[in-house]
Design a protein around this motif. Sequence first.
Motif, PDB file in Angstrom:
ATOM      1  N   SER A 244       0.828  -1.202   0.000  1.00 33.52           N
ATOM      2  CA  SER A 244       0.000   0.000   0.000  1.00 33.52           C
ATOM      3  C   SER A 244       0.863   1.254   0.000  1.00 33.52           C
ATOM      4  O   SER A 244       2.025   1.247   0.419  1.00 33.52           O
ATOM      5  CB  SER A 244      -0.928   0.012   1.219  1.00 33.52           C
ATOM      6  OG  SER A 244      -0.175   0.065   2.404  1.00 33.52           O
ATOM      7  N   VAL A 245       0.288   2.358  -0.496  1.00 30.83           N
ATOM      8  CA  VAL A 245       0.965   3.651  -0.615  1.00 30.83           C
ATOM      9  C   VAL A 245       0.001   4.728  -0.115  1.00 30.83           C
ATOM     10  O   VAL A 245      -1.197   4.680  -0.418  1.00 30.83           O
ATOM     11  CB  VAL A 245       1.364   3.936  -2.083  1.00 30.83           C
ATOM     12  CG1 VAL A 245       2.095   5.266  -2.197  1.00 30.83           C
ATOM     13  CG2 VAL A 245       2.207   2.798  -2.640  1.00 30.83           C
ATOM     14  N   GLU A 246       0.511   5.681   0.659  1.00 31.32           N
ATOM     15  CA  GLU A 246      -0.326   6.789   1.107  1.00 31.32           C
ATOM     16  C   GLU A 246       0.472   8.089   1.053  1.00 31.32           C
ATOM     17  O   GLU A 246       1.705   8.073   1.070  1.00 31.32           O
ATOM     18  CB  GLU A 246      -0.894   6.556   2.503  1.00 31.32           C
ATOM     19  CG  GLU A 246       0.092   6.197   3.573  1.00 31.32           C
ATOM     20  CD  GLU A 246      -0.614   5.829   4.884  1.00 31.32           C
ATOM     21  OE1 GLU A 246      -1.401   6.644   5.373  1.00 31.32           O
ATOM     22  OE2 GLU A 246      -0.364   4.722   5.398  1.00 31.32           O
ATOM     23  N   CYS A 247      -0.253   9.225   0.956  1.00 35.21           N
ATOM     24  CA  CYS A 247       0.428  10.513   0.788  1.00 35.21           C
ATOM     25  C   CYS A 247      -0.178  11.558   1.727  1.00 35.21           C
ATOM     26  O   CYS A 247      -1.311  11.424   2.199  1.00 35.21           O
ATOM     27  CB  CYS A 247       0.343  10.992  -0.661  1.00 35.21           C
ATOM     28  SG  CYS A 247      -1.331  11.450  -1.184  1.00 35.21           S
ATOM     29  N   PHE A 248       0.624  12.623   1.981  1.00 31.83           N
ATOM     30  CA  PHE A 248       0.215  13.689   2.895  1.00 31.83           C
ATOM     31  C   PHE A 248       0.557  15.036   2.284  1.00 31.83           C
ATOM     32  O   PHE A 248       1.637  15.227   1.722  1.00 31.83           O
ATOM     33  CB  PHE A 248       0.934  13.536   4.240  1.00 31.83           C
ATOM     34  CG  PHE A 248       0.657  14.648   5.213  1.00 31.83           C
ATOM     35  CD1 PHE A 248      -0.511  14.653   5.951  1.00 31.83           C
ATOM     36  CD2 PHE A 248       1.558  15.687   5.379  1.00 31.83           C
ATOM     37  CE1 PHE A 248      -0.767  15.685   6.852  1.00 31.83           C
ATOM     38  CE2 PHE A 248       1.307  16.710   6.276  1.00 31.83           C
ATOM     39  CZ  PHE A 248       0.134  16.708   7.010  1.00 31.83           C
ATOM     40  N   ARG A 249      -0.402  15.962   2.388  1.00 33.60           N
ATOM     41  CA  ARG A 249      -0.161  17.356   2.019  1.00 33.60           C
ATOM     42  C   ARG A 249      -0.585  18.233   3.175  1.00 33.60           C
ATOM     43  O   ARG A 249      -1.631  18.021   3.793  1.00 33.60           O
ATOM     44  CB  ARG A 249      -0.947  17.729   0.760  1.00 33.60           C
ATOM     45  CG  ARG A 249      -0.349  17.163  -0.514  1.00 33.60           C
ATOM     46  CD  ARG A 249      -1.187  17.472  -1.739  1.00 33.60           C
ATOM     47  NE  ARG A 249      -1.541  18.874  -1.825  1.00 33.60           N
ATOM     48  CZ  ARG A 249      -2.250  19.398  -2.816  1.00 33.60           C
ATOM     49  NH1 ARG A 249      -2.676  18.636  -3.790  1.00 33.60           N
ATOM     50  NH2 ARG A 249      -2.550  20.678  -2.819  1.00 33.60           N
ATOM     51  N   PHE A 250       0.240  19.243   3.477  1.00 35.35           N
ATOM     52  CA  PHE A 250      -0.027  20.077   4.644  1.00 35.35           C
ATOM     53  C   PHE A 250      -1.317  20.885   4.489  1.00 35.35           C
ATOM     54  O   PHE A 250      -1.984  21.184   5.478  1.00 35.35           O
ATOM     55  CB  PHE A 250       1.143  21.026   4.895  1.00 35.35           C
ATOM     56  CG  PHE A 250       2.314  20.367   5.571  1.00 35.35           C
ATOM     57  CD1 PHE A 250       2.485  20.463   6.938  1.00 35.35           C
ATOM     58  CD2 PHE A 250       3.225  19.621   4.840  1.00 35.35           C
ATOM     59  CE1 PHE A 250       3.549  19.839   7.568  1.00 35.35           C
ATOM     60  CE2 PHE A 250       4.291  18.994   5.450  1.00 35.35           C
ATOM     61  CZ  PHE A 250       4.458  19.105   6.824  1.00 35.35           C
ATOM     62  N   ASP A 251      -1.698  21.212   3.246  1.00 32.30           N
ATOM     63  CA  ASP A 251      -2.925  21.991   3.077  1.00 32.30           C
ATOM     64  C   ASP A 251      -4.174  21.146   3.311  1.00 32.30           C
ATOM     65  O   ASP A 251      -5.262  21.677   3.526  1.00 32.30           O
ATOM     66  CB  ASP A 251      -2.980  22.625   1.679  1.00 32.30           C
ATOM     67  CG  ASP A 251      -2.885  21.589   0.561  1.00 32.30           C
ATOM     68  OD1 ASP A 251      -2.574  20.420   0.858  1.00 32.30           O
ATOM     69  OD2 ASP A 251      -3.122  21.950  -0.605  1.00 32.30           O
ATOM     70  N   ARG A 252      -4.022  19.795   3.290  1.00 35.47           N
ATOM     71  CA  ARG A 252      -5.163  18.914   3.572  1.00 35.47           C
ATOM     72  C   ARG A 252      -5.140  18.389   4.999  1.00 35.47           C
ATOM     73  O   ARG A 252      -6.154  17.986   5.541  1.00 35.47           O
ATOM     74  CB  ARG A 252      -5.158  17.731   2.603  1.00 35.47           C
ATOM     75  CG  ARG A 252      -5.363  18.141   1.150  1.00 35.47           C
ATOM     76  CD  ARG A 252      -5.229  16.928   0.241  1.00 35.47           C
ATOM     77  NE  ARG A 252      -5.378  17.282  -1.163  1.00 35.47           N
ATOM     78  CZ  ARG A 252      -5.078  16.471  -2.168  1.00 35.47           C
ATOM     79  NH1 ARG A 252      -4.589  15.272  -1.910  1.00 35.47           N
ATOM     80  NH2 ARG A 252      -5.236  16.871  -3.419  1.00 35.47           N
ATOM     81  N   ASP A 253      -3.930  18.329   5.600  1.00 37.30           N
ATOM     82  CA  ASP A 253      -3.749  17.899   6.998  1.00 37.30           C
ATOM     83  C   ASP A 253      -4.292  16.496   7.237  1.00 37.30           C
ATOM     84  O   ASP A 253      -4.819  16.208   8.309  1.00 37.30           O
ATOM     85  CB  ASP A 253      -4.407  18.893   7.959  1.00 37.30           C
ATOM     86  CG  ASP A 253      -3.841  18.758   9.368  1.00 37.30           C
ATOM     87  OD1 ASP A 253      -2.635  18.481   9.493  1.00 37.30           O
ATOM     88  OD2 ASP A 253      -4.608  18.901  10.334  1.00 37.30           O
ATOM     89  N   SER A 254      -4.195  15.618   6.233  1.00 38.86           N
ATOM     90  CA  SER A 254      -4.629  14.231   6.425  1.00 38.86           C
ATOM     91  C   SER A 254      -3.938  13.358   5.375  1.00 38.86           C
ATOM     92  O   SER A 254      -3.455  13.854   4.351  1.00 38.86           O
ATOM     93  CB  SER A 254      -6.149  14.098   6.294  1.00 38.86           C
ATOM     94  OG  SER A 254      -6.573  14.419   4.988  1.00 38.86           O
ATOM     95  N   TRP A 255      -3.880  12.050   5.656  1.00 42.45           N
ATOM     96  CA  TRP A 255      -3.265  11.088   4.743  1.00 42.45           C
ATOM     97  C   TRP A 255      -4.310  10.514   3.791  1.00 42.45           C
ATOM     98  O   TRP A 255      -5.423  10.206   4.206  1.00 42.45           O
ATOM     99  CB  TRP A 255      -2.593   9.971   5.537  1.00 42.45           C
ATOM    100  CG  TRP A 255      -1.371  10.446   6.262  1.00 42.45           C
ATOM    101  CD1 TRP A 255      -1.313  11.034   7.483  1.00 42.45           C
ATOM    102  CD2 TRP A 255      -0.028  10.395   5.781  1.00 42.45           C
ATOM    103  NE1 TRP A 255      -0.011  11.350   7.811  1.00 42.45           N
ATOM    104  CE2 TRP A 255       0.795  10.960   6.782  1.00 42.45           C
ATOM    105  CE3 TRP A 255       0.559   9.910   4.617  1.00 42.45           C
ATOM    106  CZ2 TRP A 255       2.169  11.066   6.636  1.00 42.45           C
ATOM    107  CZ3 TRP A 255       1.940  10.008   4.468  1.00 42.45           C
ATOM    108  CH2 TRP A 255       2.726  10.590   5.474  1.00 42.45           C
ATOM    109  N   GLN A 256      -3.935  10.386   2.530  1.00 41.51           N
ATOM    110  CA  GLN A 256      -4.817   9.842   1.500  1.00 41.51           C
ATOM    111  C   GLN A 256      -4.135   8.625   0.853  1.00 41.51           C
ATOM    112  O   GLN A 256      -2.915   8.607   0.677  1.00 41.51           O
ATOM    113  CB  GLN A 256      -5.105  10.894   0.411  1.00 41.51           C
ATOM    114  CG  GLN A 256      -5.608  12.225   0.940  1.00 41.51           C
ATOM    115  CD  GLN A 256      -6.992  12.117   1.534  1.00 41.51           C
ATOM    116  OE1 GLN A 256      -7.811  11.319   1.067  1.00 41.51           O
ATOM    117  NE2 GLN A 256      -7.274  12.905   2.559  1.00 41.51           N
ATOM    118  N   GLU A 257      -4.926   7.623   0.486  1.00 43.88           N
ATOM    119  CA  GLU A 257      -4.366   6.435  -0.147  1.00 43.88           C
ATOM    120  C   GLU A 257      -4.113   6.681  -1.632  1.00 43.88           C
ATOM    121  O   GLU A 257      -4.886   7.368  -2.312  1.00 43.88           O
ATOM    122  CB  GLU A 257      -5.294   5.235   0.038  1.00 43.88           C
ATOM    123  CG  GLU A 257      -5.393   4.779   1.482  1.00 43.88           C
ATOM    124  CD  GLU A 257      -5.926   3.360   1.610  1.00 43.88           C
ATOM    125  OE1 GLU A 257      -5.363   2.460   0.971  1.00 43.88           O
ATOM    126  OE2 GLU A 257      -6.908   3.178   2.343  1.00 43.88           O
TER     127      GLU A 257
END
Length: 557
Positions: A528-541
């Motif tokens: 599995s792979v997940e990503c984070f962006r500070f403007d969203r403040d949450s992890w997305q798959e």
Amino acid sequence: MASYDTGWEDELFQHPVGHTLHCGICLNVLKDPVSCRHNEHLFCRGCITIHLMNFQTCPSCMEPLTVESLRQAPRTATNLLSELKIRCQFFDRGCGQFVELGNLERHVTDCGFAPAVCSNEGCQLEVNKQDLLHHETSVCELRRVKCHNCNEIRQEMDTVKVNLAAMNEKLNEKLKGVGEQLDRNQENIKTEVVTKVEQVQEQLNKQEESNRQLKAVNIEMKRSLNEIMKHLERMTQQTSHEVQAEEMKKDIADGGMDRESKILIAGGFDGREILNLVEMFSLPNATWTPLKPMKEGRQGASSVVHNNQFFVMGGHGNSGEIKSIEKLSLNAVQVDQFITWENVLAKLPAPLHGHCSVVYNGRLIVIGGYDVSKLAHSDSITEISLVPPYTSKLLATMPQARYLHGVAMFGDKILILGGKLNGSSSTNLASVLLYDITKNKCKELAALPYPVSEMATVKWSDDSVIIAGGVDSNRQPLNKVLLYNIKTQKSPMLPDMKYKRKGCVAAVVRDTVIVMGGMGEKRKWLKSVECFRFDRDSWQELPEMRKARYLATAVVC
């Protein structure tokens, strides 16, 4: 996930235990001892089983070894162990006996200081087994007590029932009178309420008619406004496209968009075999593409990008740790799926895995790792030339030997974080070092908020690094994420990842942090792979990799 016991701690025994009865991995007194096939090196069954999940050699003699080829320890060793006198596990509850290790299980079963729970309903107090009967029958406040005056109590209860019946009759008479009065009052109130409701309904009808008229006007105004907005959009659309085209041309001219950044991930372990497979990820397209495999399978290798080439160094291979380096040429626009890997004549100074590498002024710098030639963690910081004559030179030594740690490059300084401590299979480090290449010195910085190893480490900005996942000192995977600032030496926590991961890798593409693979809970091998962006403040798959990968290596190119 299966649980494996390590050895007995020395302080539990009545007398010091000889070195020959200690495990070669956890260094404690042997528990359920087994030995390797030929040289009879002794280990706890739990310790060697965990070791053989990742390696297929004896830690002492390095001969091939599997769980199936383990042998029972020699009878001499097991007899000596069974005669050792060990403290009862209920010592803290009051048992002062030392019993032979061979009789420990029977003693623990019969020990009067073993915990026992009171069976009286509502109590659940835990006491020593030898005190349970006295507590349940004499001490417990919730124990059952026999009544010795039942006849007197029955007579008193009969008297109370008679008195209650008389009181109930009087109460019913009073309630009947009150009920009649309430009925009269209720009728009057009902008449008043009906009148009020009729008046309110009339006012609502008038208001509803006014609302219908206002709604019709509002619909007409919205229709007119939509027509005006569509006209404005048509007028500005052409101008907007022209501006965007000019901005893209400027970015390309400045080198900011000359090509799309891609992630390359290589090697690792998928739960069955050490991989030589390589994949490439495009974030805009959210796709994984296979590339030509490496010449050797590698787990726990390190990698760098230098002179438009992807270098992969060392690691644990199918035949043990390796010193070799291989490289893949990168196309200036995109990675060519048909380019094959080439061997590099330079080699690591020792067969290493779990090490880290960076490039500084065209020189490869290797930090720490597990040196199989010495059967120990390395404290070395070594420089290797990637061009003839391919020399290597020891630059400095760290205060602590470590492996499965993390690094990040900040100009002419290397930040070194966490890792496993030398001489222990489970103790992690929280320490942070800053190695100054020009001064050739290591400096201690403020420690991480918790000890960690096998984490993903990636540079985020000119003064910060992100540490994601890893394993704690209890060998449990983490989903924690923190941001370490080298100037303030503070470590604010970021939102937790969706999955717990140890042995994962990370990369940054523009403003997105991407974490890939590793091992999760219950020894699940992750693709599995997940990503984070500070403007969203949450992890997305993100889309999964083609293969699960534990202790792989990755770069952005």
